[in-house]
Design a protein around this motif. Structure first.
Motif, PDB file in Angstrom:
ATOM      1  N   ASP A  56      40.315  30.941  41.617  1.00 50.74           N
ATOM      2  CA  ASP A  56      40.797  31.563  42.893  1.00 50.74           C
ATOM      3  C   ASP A  56      41.322  30.619  43.707  1.00 50.74           C
ATOM      4  OD1 ASP A  56      39.562  33.694  41.885  1.00 50.74           O
ATOM      5  OD2 ASP A  56      37.796  33.717  42.807  1.00 50.74           O
ATOM      6  N   SER A  84      44.514  39.718  45.752  1.00 45.78           N
ATOM      7  CA  SER A  84      43.665  40.688  45.286  1.00 45.78           C
ATOM      8  C   SER A  84      43.119  41.032  46.886  1.00 45.78           C
ATOM      9  CB  SER A  84      42.464  40.254  44.570  1.00 45.78           C
ATOM     10  OG  SER A  84      41.987  38.778  45.385  1.00 45.78           O
ATOM     11  N   TYR A 134      44.394  34.558  45.849  1.00 44.15           N
ATOM     12  CA  TYR A 134      45.112  34.841  44.424  1.00 44.15           C
ATOM     13  C   TYR A 134      44.024  34.626  43.303  1.00 44.15           C
ATOM     14  CZ  TYR A 134      49.229  34.895  47.677  1.00 44.15           C
ATOM     15  OH  TYR A 134      50.145  35.335  48.395  1.00 44.15           O
ATOM     16  N   GLN A 135      43.529  35.607  42.523  1.00 47.10           N
ATOM     17  CA  GLN A 135      42.817  35.443  41.385  1.00 47.10           C
ATOM     18  C   GLN A 135      43.590  35.061  40.259  1.00 47.10           C
ATOM     19  OE1 GLN A 135      40.307  38.851  40.746  1.00 47.10           O
ATOM     20  NE2 GLN A 135      39.004  37.686  39.330  1.00 47.10           N
ATOM     21  N   GLU A 195      35.457  43.467  48.715  1.00 43.26           N
ATOM     22  CA  GLU A 195      37.017  43.153  49.016  1.00 43.26           C
ATOM     23  C   GLU A 195      37.700  44.360  49.025  1.00 43.26           C
ATOM     24  OE1 GLU A 195      37.374  39.010  46.243  1.00 43.26           O
ATOM     25  OE2 GLU A 195      38.031  40.849  45.491  1.00 43.26           O
ATOM     26  N   VAL A 199      39.276  42.342  39.264  1.00 38.28           N
ATOM     27  CA  VAL A 199      40.353  41.966  40.256  1.00 38.28           C
ATOM     28  C   VAL A 199      39.941  42.197  41.613  1.00 38.28           C
ATOM     29  CG1 VAL A 199      42.881  42.312  41.086  1.00 38.28           C
ATOM     30  CG2 VAL A 199      42.047  42.680  38.537  1.00 38.28           C
ATOM     31  N   LYS A 200      39.329  43.092  41.978  1.00 39.23           N
ATOM     32  CA  LYS A 200      38.817  43.406  43.444  1.00 39.23           C
ATOM     33  C   LYS A 200      37.349  43.796  43.379  1.00 39.23           C
ATOM     34  CE  LYS A 200      42.815  44.869  46.136  1.00 39.23           C
ATOM     35  NZ  LYS A 200      43.937  44.922  45.056  1.00 39.23           N
TER      36      LYS A 200
END
Length: 498
Positions: A335, A354, A371-372, A393, A388-389
């Motif tokens: 990340d 994300s 940014y993942q 988040e 992703v989230k």
């Protein structure tokens, strides 16, 4: 029984939830989030710990009076009702600062003058002596906040802003504030469980704040003094016990890396790291971000690239395109968190964040974006169980536009609304008693923490206390010249000797 009283911790806009979490973990009660502040209740020990241990506070204030005022004369009369002999003895100095949001009071300095006049007049009437004002190093610091007709008078327990940790020996142009840097790191959720990388490290603020968080070290270790040390009821034994307690510190099994294209910045960062006694866990090297390669160990990137405001680059947008390219091809499985100011810069990164978190860096309304980085397409990543989230988040993203009710992205704060000023308007405070001394605790045998020999601190002034120095060192030595004579031989401060 310990006496609890109301306290206020000031911070930067956007860091209030992080500060509230820190306070809760510290044992604070009645924690309530306001605008650029968090109110809470606690005793004298918590007041000391809040100053010494919080990463995201810039001031700790202790309210001593709440009142209504519609004009300067009302302020004068209310301030004069307080018994100032409780706080100011013979030959003690004081200073007053103010924050005003009111149609009735247009000039904050005029409010400060009225508070000063009321205190001076009362003490002159009672004692026949006039107390002195000292702007640079007063014995008592006062803070008055006025929101419309609601006035709150506080004792400033911190003195100099808590972001001034004491480890910064040198600086580069436009360094990120230490409190903001710590808040960003805490927002990422990183606690030292992976390597940490700042590929545009500047003077090394992110690196040092990350090391303090990873090792759970108090950011106040390097400070010379706090304003509460000059209060009449100051408990030196209690603060000595807090200062010397390293029982909560932990081992950091990973490593922190900093890189910068500017060799001057690299040298500056190395000096600051050495001054903090953290060279064993932080490595700083000269390297352009365009030469960044995939790290061997799992890592997180947190960085603050140039915005094109105070720091200019030959091709700002190209710099951000390069950042996106490096992350996409050389940071798979990790990340990256980037704080920046311009929407067009974020667009050049070319990656979908994300999460977006609004933050102020000084007067600039910025965004912190996560940014993942994963290999392949997002659909495939999700089908393989990738997230992703997170739920947290998603909740943060739902609140991410809370600043935009009043401002558009990329707009500056006005001079009056500068981020360093606390805004506690429209907040209901708890009532409490005035500050009273209590019996000092019996402290356990404590050893003096030993600082690095490279730590260059200014000489103790006459007013600075030296109760934490061993007897043989008393009498004008620097605060961190102590050697420690008991069981605790602090290993942190022995590693950076020349």
């Amino acid at each position: 029984m310990n006496q609890n009283f109301e306290l206020i911790a000031k911070t930067f806009m956007g860091l209030e939830p992080v500060l509230a979490k820190e306070l809760t973990q510290l044992g604070a009660n009645d924690v309530q989030i306001g605008r650029r502040m968090v109110s809470f209740t606690g005793d004298k020990e918590l007041l000391y710990r809040a100053n010494f241990q919080l990463h995201t506070a810039i001031k700790i204030l202790k309210p001593i009076s709440h009142f209504k005022a519609h004009c300067a004369d009302d302020v004068y009369e209310e301030i004069k009702k307080i018994d100032w002999t409780t706080y100011l003895g013979d030959d003690r100095t004081f200073a007053v600062d103010s924050v005003v949001f009111s149609e009735d009071f247009r000039h904050s300095k005029f409010v400060s003058y009225k508070v000063k006049d009321a205190i001076v007049d009362q003490l002159r009437e009672r004692t026949g002596k006039r107390p002195n004002i000292s702007v640079s190093n007063p014995d008592l610091r006062l803070h008055i906040h006025i929101a419309e007709d609601n006035c709150t008078l506080c004792l400033d327990s911190s003195g100099e802003s808590l972001h001034r940790r004491g480890y910064r020996q040198e600086s580069v142009e436009a360094p990120i504030n230490e409190v903001l840097a710590a808040g960003i790191i805490l927002m990422t959720g990183w606690q030292g469980d992976t390597d940490f990388i700042d590929p545009m490290c500047g003077s090394g603020t992110f690196l040092i704040e990350a090391a303090l968080i990873a090792r759970n070290m108090a950011p106040g270790l390097f400070r010379k003094e706090y304003a509460f040390e000059k209060w009449p009821d100051f408990d030196a034994d209690l603060f000595d016990e807090i200062y010397n307690d390293d029982s909560q510190e932990r081992e950091f099994k990973h490593h922190i890396y900093g890189y910068d294209i500017d060799f001057k910045a690299v040298n500056t960062a190395r000096q600051n790291v050495k001054a903090a006694g953290l060279s064993d866990c932080i490595t700083v090297e000269q390297q352009d971000f365009k030469d960044f390669v995939q790290p061997k160990e799992k890592a997180v990137i947190v960085t603050n690239p140039p915005y094109g405001e105070r720091i200019s680059t030959p091709n700002l947008l190209e710099t951000y395109r390069m950042i996106g390219e490096r992350l996409k091809h050389q940071f798979m499985g990790n990340d990256a968190w980037i704080i920046s100011y311009r929407e067009e810069c974020f667009e050049q990164i070319g990656l979908k964040p994300s999460i977006k978190i609004p933050l102020y860096n000084g007067s600039l309304e910025c965004e912190l974006r996560k940014y993942q980085m994963f290999d392949g397409k997002m659909k495939q990543f999700r089908s393989e169980g990738g997230i992703v989230k997170t739920e947290d988040e998603k909740r943060q993203m739902a609140q991410s536009h809370r600043f935009k009710k009043e401002r558009e992205f990329k707009q500056r704060l006005t001079e009056q609304e500068e981020n360093e000023e606390g805004d506690i308007r429209s907040f209901t405070f708890h009532r409490h008693e005035l500050m009273e001394p209590r019996k000092p605790r019996i402290s356990r045998d404590s050893n003096e923490r030993k600082a690095p020999k490279s730590f260059k601190d200014s000489k103790d002034s006459k007013s600075q206390r030296d109760y934490r120095k061993p007897k043989e060192n008393r009498g004008g030595h620097e605060r961190f010249d102590r050697q420690g004579s008991g069981k605790r031989n602090n290993k942190r401060f022995n590693r950076d000797e020349d």
